[in-house]
Design an enzyme around this catalytic site. Structure first.
Site, PDB file in Angstrom:
ATOM      1  N   HIS A  81      20.338  39.246  83.602  1.00  0.00           N
ATOM      2  CA  HIS A  81      21.437  38.691  82.656  1.00  0.00           C
ATOM      3  C   HIS A  81      21.330  37.745  82.057  1.00  0.00           C
ATOM      4  CE1 HIS A  81      25.941  38.534  81.855  1.00  0.00           C
ATOM      5  NE2 HIS A  81      26.191  39.865  82.146  1.00  0.00           N
ATOM      6  N   GLY A 162      32.791  18.056  74.463  1.00  0.00           N
ATOM      7  CA  GLY A 162      32.352  17.790  74.984  1.00  0.00           C
ATOM      8  C   GLY A 162      30.592  17.199  74.142  1.00  0.00           C
TER       9      GLY A 162
END
Length: 306
Positions: A81, A162
């Site tokens: 994935h 961030g």
């Protein structure tokens, strides 16, 4: 009563002790229910479903993200994935007594906390997105963890919260409010990955398929078969049975059987009732004839009136 659901995805599906440690962080928060969690070793990914009081859910999600940061090192991660973070994506879904707009604010609150305290770059997506190109999760994730070190330097990929550099082990994370999504996979009786990829291309929106379908073809090495792995982003407009029927027709073109299907995480009752209605060809069908649905609707209505 306000209830929000979240389905955080973590980049670990092989070390059960790591998964349990992350889930324990949600179990420890009052007014949060762990509804489901599952791991896939081929994808090397775990999906956890929690629900509860909005502020409590935000607390649980932050604590889970912190634990994932401590225990998962993406430099050593390999799986089928696509992924860009230790905690890869954190969706917030309004369930009861809470609006989409309130969930957007919750996602921003959580994103800012993760960005500042864990120093992980955060990208807002779907309804929370700060720009059009960030609405689609696959667009944000493109390049994955390895490619993000250069991608984040581009002006249009500055994080919403961030630091402006990838966390060395935890990568980056997407956080946002979205509609209910169904993770639906169909397994094919062949080991030919090209067939899975061609069928995925036939059903996914970006290549001409169904508008609310994202799809990829994967190998399931342990079982020796391949899989069409999908996210159905609006099951009301593109129902499960319609996608399944097209996959079945496409598979028949290649002489390949469907050996099974799976739903990863939770699924709305209506989605499965629609499947039953389609395949049973029910006459005068009314979902209120399902006793569990009628009871839940009554309980929800009474809760709203209090």
């Amino acid at each position: 009563m306000k209830i929000v659901e979240s389905v955080p995805n973590f980049s670990e599906g092989r070390k059960q002790e790591v998964v349990e440690a992350i889930v324990d962080e949600a179990r420890a928060v009052d007014k949060v229910w762990v509804l489901d969690y599952s791991s896939d070793p081929d994808h090397n990914r775990s999906v956890v479903t929690i629900a509860g009081d909005p502020n409590a859910v935000v607390t649980a999600l932050f604590n889970m993200s912190k634990k994932a940061q401590e225990l998962i090192d993406l430099r050593k991660h390999r799986g089928e994935h696509p992924r860009m973070g230790a905690v890869d994506v954190i969706p917030l879904v309004p369930i009861m007594g809470i609006t989409k707009e309130e969930c957007v604010e919750l996602s921003k609150e959580l994103g800012e906390k993760i960005g500042e305290e864990l120093e992980i770059p955060v990208y807002l997506y779907e309804y929370s997105a700060s720009s059009k190109e960030r609405e689609n999760l696959s667009g944000i994730r493109k390049g994955e963890f390895e490619g993000f070190h250069e991608k984040i330097k581009l002006p249009n990929w500055k994080p919403d919260f961030g630091p402006e550099k990838v966390h060395p082990t935890a990568g980056v994370v997407a956080v946002g409010c979205r509609e209910f999504l169904i993770a639906f996979n169909v397994n094919l009786g062949t080991d030919n990955i090209e067939i899975a990829r061609k069928i995925a291309k036939a059903v996914r929106h970006i290549s001409g398929g169904f508008k609310y379908v994202k799809a990829l073809g994967f190998k399931l090495e342990e079982r020796g078969i391949v899989q069409v792995s999908m996210n159905l982003t609006n099951y009301k407009k593109t129902p499960v049975h319609r996608v399944f029927e097209i996959i079945k027709l496409e598979a028949e073109r290649y002489g390949v059987p469907i050996v099974g299907s799976e739903i990863v995480g939770m699924v709305p009752m209506k989605a499965l009732l629609d499947v039953a209605d389609f395949y049973l060809r029910l006459e005068n069908y009314d979902p209120d004839l399902v006793i569990e649905k009628k009871l839940l609707d009554t309980i929800s209505r009474e809760a709203d009136e209090q």
